[in-house]
Design a protein around this motif. Structure first.
Motif, PDB file in Angstrom:
ATOM      1  N   LYS A 114      38.223   5.351 -60.581  1.00  0.00           N
ATOM      2  CA  LYS A 114      37.553   5.045 -59.309  1.00  0.00           C
ATOM      3  C   LYS A 114      38.241   5.759 -58.152  1.00  0.00           C
ATOM      4  N   GLY A 115      39.559   5.868 -58.221  1.00  0.00           N
ATOM      5  CA  GLY A 115      40.289   6.619 -57.203  1.00  0.00           C
ATOM      6  C   GLY A 115      39.917   8.088 -57.218  1.00  0.00           C
ATOM      7  N   MET A 116      39.703   8.644 -58.424  1.00  0.00           N
ATOM      8  CA  MET A 116      39.281  10.031 -58.544  1.00  0.00           C
ATOM      9  C   MET A 116      37.913  10.233 -57.883  1.00  0.00           C
ATOM     10  N   LEU A 117      36.985   9.327 -58.176  1.00  0.00           N
ATOM     11  CA  LEU A 117      35.647   9.414 -57.579  1.00  0.00           C
ATOM     12  C   LEU A 117      35.729   9.336 -56.055  1.00  0.00           C
ATOM     13  N   THR A 118      36.519   8.381 -55.578  1.00  0.00           N
ATOM     14  CA  THR A 118      36.640   8.193 -54.128  1.00  0.00           C
ATOM     15  C   THR A 118      37.314   9.387 -53.469  1.00  0.00           C
ATOM     16  N   GLY A 119      38.384   9.883 -54.090  1.00  0.00           N
ATOM     17  CA  GLY A 119      39.084  11.037 -53.545  1.00  0.00           C
ATOM     18  C   GLY A 119      38.197  12.263 -53.468  1.00  0.00           C
ATOM     19  N   ILE A 120      37.414  12.497 -54.527  1.00  0.00           N
ATOM     20  CA  ILE A 120      36.491  13.629 -54.521  1.00  0.00           C
ATOM     21  C   ILE A 120      35.432  13.439 -53.438  1.00  0.00           C
ATOM     22  N   GLY A 121      34.955  12.212 -53.281  1.00  0.00           N
ATOM     23  CA  GLY A 121      33.980  11.937 -52.228  1.00  0.00           C
ATOM     24  C   GLY A 121      34.527  12.250 -50.846  1.00  0.00           C
ATOM     25  N   ILE A 122      35.779  11.854 -50.602  1.00  0.00           N
ATOM     26  CA  ILE A 122      36.407  12.143 -49.302  1.00  0.00           C
ATOM     27  C   ILE A 122      36.564  13.645 -49.091  1.00  0.00           C
ATOM     28  N   ILE A 123      36.976  14.347 -50.148  1.00  0.00           N
ATOM     29  CA  ILE A 123      37.135  15.797 -50.040  1.00  0.00           C
ATOM     30  C   ILE A 123      35.797  16.466 -49.739  1.00  0.00           C
ATOM     31  N   ILE A 124      34.744  16.007 -50.410  1.00  0.00           N
ATOM     32  CA  ILE A 124      33.412  16.571 -50.152  1.00  0.00           C
ATOM     33  C   ILE A 124      33.051  16.416 -48.684  1.00  0.00           C
ATOM     34  N   ILE A 125      33.292  15.228 -48.149  1.00  0.00           N
ATOM     35  CA  ILE A 125      32.973  14.970 -46.737  1.00  0.00           C
ATOM     36  C   ILE A 125      33.785  15.891 -45.828  1.00  0.00           C
ATOM     37  N   LEU A 126      35.094  15.973 -46.078  1.00  0.00           N
ATOM     38  CA  LEU A 126      35.957  16.798 -45.240  1.00  0.00           C
ATOM     39  C   LEU A 126      35.564  18.272 -45.312  1.00  0.00           C
ATOM     40  N   LYS A 127      35.222  18.735 -46.512  1.00  0.00           N
ATOM     41  CA  LYS A 127      34.877  20.149 -46.680  1.00  0.00           C
ATOM     42  C   LYS A 127      33.549  20.507 -46.020  1.00  0.00           C
ATOM     43  N   GLN A 128      32.646  19.541 -45.924  1.00  0.00           N
ATOM     44  CA  GLN A 128      31.309  19.856 -45.410  1.00  0.00           C
ATOM     45  C   GLN A 128      31.175  19.665 -43.900  1.00  0.00           C
ATOM     46  N   ILE A 129      32.093  18.953 -43.276  1.00  0.00           N
ATOM     47  CA  ILE A 129      32.002  18.749 -41.826  1.00  0.00           C
ATOM     48  C   ILE A 129      31.998  20.082 -41.059  1.00  0.00           C
ATOM     49  N   PRO A 306      35.325  29.283 -65.794  1.00  0.00           N
ATOM     50  CA  PRO A 306      35.454  28.154 -66.734  1.00  0.00           C
ATOM     51  C   PRO A 306      34.560  26.994 -66.319  1.00  0.00           C
ATOM     52  N   ILE A 307      34.135  26.224 -67.315  1.00  0.00           N
ATOM     53  CA  ILE A 307      33.168  25.142 -67.111  1.00  0.00           C
ATOM     54  C   ILE A 307      33.801  23.805 -67.462  1.00  0.00           C
ATOM     55  N   THR A 308      33.470  22.793 -66.693  1.00  0.00           N
ATOM     56  CA  THR A 308      33.790  21.407 -67.050  1.00  0.00           C
ATOM     57  C   THR A 308      32.591  20.548 -66.665  1.00  0.00           C
ATOM     58  N   GLN A 309      32.577  19.303 -67.147  1.00  0.00           N
ATOM     59  CA  GLN A 309      31.601  18.371 -66.584  1.00  0.00           C
ATOM     60  C   GLN A 309      32.067  18.043 -65.168  1.00  0.00           C
ATOM     61  N   VAL A 310      31.133  18.011 -64.219  1.00  0.00           N
ATOM     62  CA  VAL A 310      31.483  17.887 -62.806  1.00  0.00           C
ATOM     63  C   VAL A 310      30.899  16.595 -62.244  1.00  0.00           C
ATOM     64  N   ILE A 311      31.761  15.773 -61.665  1.00  0.00           N
ATOM     65  CA  ILE A 311      31.339  14.454 -61.194  1.00  0.00           C
ATOM     66  C   ILE A 311      30.397  14.555 -59.997  1.00  0.00           C
ATOM     67  N   VAL A 312      30.555  15.599 -59.165  1.00  0.00           N
ATOM     68  CA  VAL A 312      29.688  15.733 -57.989  1.00  0.00           C
ATOM     69  C   VAL A 312      28.238  15.897 -58.431  1.00  0.00           C
ATOM     70  N   ARG A 313      28.012  16.846 -59.357  1.00  0.00           N
ATOM     71  CA  ARG A 313      26.661  17.092 -59.841  1.00  0.00           C
ATOM     72  C   ARG A 313      26.145  15.915 -60.672  1.00  0.00           C
ATOM     73  N   SER A 314      27.028  15.340 -61.488  1.00  0.00           N
ATOM     74  CA  SER A 314      26.614  14.219 -62.329  1.00  0.00           C
ATOM     75  C   SER A 314      26.224  13.011 -61.491  1.00  0.00           C
ATOM     76  N   GLY A 391      46.643  11.118 -53.330  1.00  0.00           N
ATOM     77  CA  GLY A 391      47.164  12.278 -54.048  1.00  0.00           C
ATOM     78  C   GLY A 391      46.128  13.377 -54.157  1.00  0.00           C
ATOM     79  N   ILE A 392      44.883  13.006 -54.454  1.00  0.00           N
ATOM     80  CA  ILE A 392      43.806  13.992 -54.580  1.00  0.00           C
ATOM     81  C   ILE A 392      43.492  14.631 -53.230  1.00  0.00           C
ATOM     82  N   VAL A 393      43.412  13.823 -52.184  1.00  0.00           N
ATOM     83  CA  VAL A 393      43.025  14.328 -50.865  1.00  0.00           C
ATOM     84  C   VAL A 393      44.104  15.223 -50.262  1.00  0.00           C
ATOM     85  N   PHE A 394      45.370  14.822 -50.390  1.00  0.00           N
ATOM     86  CA  PHE A 394      46.438  15.536 -49.679  1.00  0.00           C
ATOM     87  C   PHE A 394      47.218  16.510 -50.552  1.00  0.00           C
TER      88      PHE A 394
END
Length: 522
Positions: A114-129, A306-314, A391-394
């Motif tokens: 859940k922390g991974m999901l949340t961290g990725i969500g925060i990064i997405i927001i920060l990157k898109q602003i 390289p390819i992985t399953q990606v939580i953003v798209r999923s 850890g993910i965000v910073f």
């Protein structure tokens, strides 16, 4: 698959519009040709989509590998040498699947996931602003020329582009209106998705405002898909691995690193995606490693990342109503069609509109109420969750997951000095198979994989007696597994009898009763 095409087709369009900028952006951040990101997105959608056992997972180039790719291209002496490492890495992933290494994904606590999901969500927001306000011209995942996402955000007001900002807010309003109001009014608004409308409005806005200097959106703030002049120049965009460098030990080191990191990231995304899945499907992890390995072999052979399953798209697929792997496959074909037939039209899409779509995706992954929920679960969930997020965000995705996992293990070791186990006793009475499962005194997330497999193997039309009278510590991960099993048991006609020190519950609709019945020390 085709039974759910009415759900999968609109979901695939949303995933396509989410995947397109990510494919280009990750390629840019990796120091690779932009076309390589599109290749990886296409292979991840079609090839991995066909081979994977996941119904709603979507694969493609991953942000978590961008730093590794950027470094490897330089150290290996060229992109063709790196492609060889990708091919070998895919072969190693297939070996991982053959060795049944996929079970490792079950041994990550849900607080970290859940922390991974949340961290990725925060990064997405920060990157898109910055994109939302028309500030930067490219996806910057790491520090570039002394600038990071945070410094870009602080400098936004000095570089706001009026046209990008207006269409960004308009696109965001369309998305919110579609999600909160219109989609509940008529089925037509469920078929025609908000992101598609937002993108169409963005293209119209760009065309209309071109003559006006104050509102015109510059090309640097539009999607930039390569435009081939003819068939030969299209195929000239593909690159091929240098097999002559196969004896280089550095290539094998990079290949193993790619295989290990890509497999770990995929397994974590599989676990996270299965938790988000409203139907609670369980993805076969070893088959997923085989699918990802095959995808990486093909991607590397034709010049892809390289390819992985990606939580953003999923997660975008799930939130858009995707029901089967058909949505992932169609999104791959949409990427091909867009690159071949309509690259000029795609290059009219303002990045601020795509940013608005990703802001919604990021918010759904990192809702503020999730922090409150994790806090209410107690410090054993709260601390690993926050360590993972920060850890993910910073720092970095993998560093954050590693720190969260380390803290999670420490928390469990403080609470429990030994791994627990459970007993499974079978009996037959009145012609109906009866199974009794007794949980031990302490049950932690280390037992998640074994318990999940045991529950999945229970035969249909049977009776399960779950005895937790001796249990004094039960991890939240096990409770979540039991919650999911309560949902599946109805469809499999399995009767459940829950025995606790405080009473008995017959066929619980959920395990809310379980929380009330288990001992206070649990």
């Amino acid at each position: 698959m085709f039974k759910t095409i009415k759900n999968d087709l609109p979901a695939s369009i949303v995933v396509f519009f989410v995947a397109l900028p990510l494919c280009l952006g990750i390629a840019l951040a990796s120091g690779a040709p932009l076309f390589s990101g599109l290749i990886a997105g296409i292979i991840g959608g079609i090839v991995v989509g066909l081979l994977s056992g996941s119904k709603i997972g979507v694969s493609g180039p991953a942000a978590g590998l961008a730093a590794i790719v950027l470094t490897a291209i330089g150290t290996l002496g060229g992109y063709e040498n790196f492609l060889l490492a990708v091919v070998i890495g895919g072969i190693i992933q297939i070996l991982f699947g053959a060795l049944k290494a996929g079970i490792i994904g079950y041994y990550f606590p849900s607080s970290v996931i859940k922390g991974m999901l949340t961290g990725i969500g925060i990064i997405i927001i920060l990157k898109q602003i910055p994109h939302f306000f028309g500030y930067d011209k490219a996806f910057t995942l790491f520090k570039v020329n002394g600038e990071t996402t945070l410094t870009q955000i602080f400098n936004i007001f000095d570089h706001i582009q009026v046209g990008s900002t207006i269409i960004g807010f308009l696109g965001l309003a369309i998305l919110l209106l579609w999600d909160k109001v219109l989609s509940k009014k008529s089925k037509i608004f469920q078929i025609v998705q908000g992101p598609l409308v937002a993108v169409a409005v963005g293209i119209i806005f760009y065309v209309i405002t071109q003559p006006y200097t104050s509102l015109n959106i510059s090309e640097s703030h539009l999607v930039n898909v390569p435009i081939p002049d003819d068939l030969s120049t299209f195929f000239a965009q593909f690159s091929f691995p240098n097999f002559g460098a196969i004896s280089n030990p550095d290539i094998w080191i990079v290949a193993f690193t790619i295989a290990l990191v890509a497999s770990l990231e995929t397994l974590l995304c599989v676990e996270a995606t299965d938790k988000l899945d409203p139907n609670k499907n369980v993805t076969p992890t070893n088959r997923e490693l085989f699918a990802q390995g095959t995808g990486n072999i093909i991607s590397g052979l034709i010049g892809g990342l390289p390819i992985t399953q990606v939580i953003v798209r999923s997660s975008a697929n799930i939130q858009s109503g995707g029901k089967s792997k058909l949505s992932a496959i169609i999104h791959g074909f949409l990427l091909i069609i867009s690159v071949v037939l309509i690259p000029r039209l795609l290059n009219m899409i303002p990045l601020s509109v795509l940013a608005a779509i990703l802001l919604i995706v990021g918010y759904k992954l990192a809702k503020p109420k999730l922090f409150k929920k994790m806090y209410q679960m107690g410090w054993k969930q709260w601390i690993p969750f926050n360590v993972t997020v920060f850890g993910i965000v910073f720092i970095d995705l993998l560093y954050g997951i590693g720190l969260g996992l380390a803290v999670g293990i420490i928390v469990i070791l403080i609470k429990s000095y030994q791994n627990s186990h459970f007993l499974h006793i079978e009996d037959k009475s009145n012609g109906k198979q009866k199974l009794k499962m007794t949980l031990a005194e302490e049950v932690t997330f280390f037992n998640k994989g074994a318990i999940l497999k045991e529950l999945d193997r229970l035969p249909e039309n049977s009776f399960l007696e779950l005895d937790v009278r001796k249990t004094r510590f039960l991890d939240n991960d096990i409770v979540e597994i039991l919650e999911d099993f309560a949902h599946k048991a109805k469809t499999r006609h399995i009767d459940i009898k829950l025995i606790s020190e405080r009473g008995i519950v017959e066929n619980p609709d959920s395990y809310i009763e379980f929380f009330k019945l288990r001992p206070k020390t649990a």
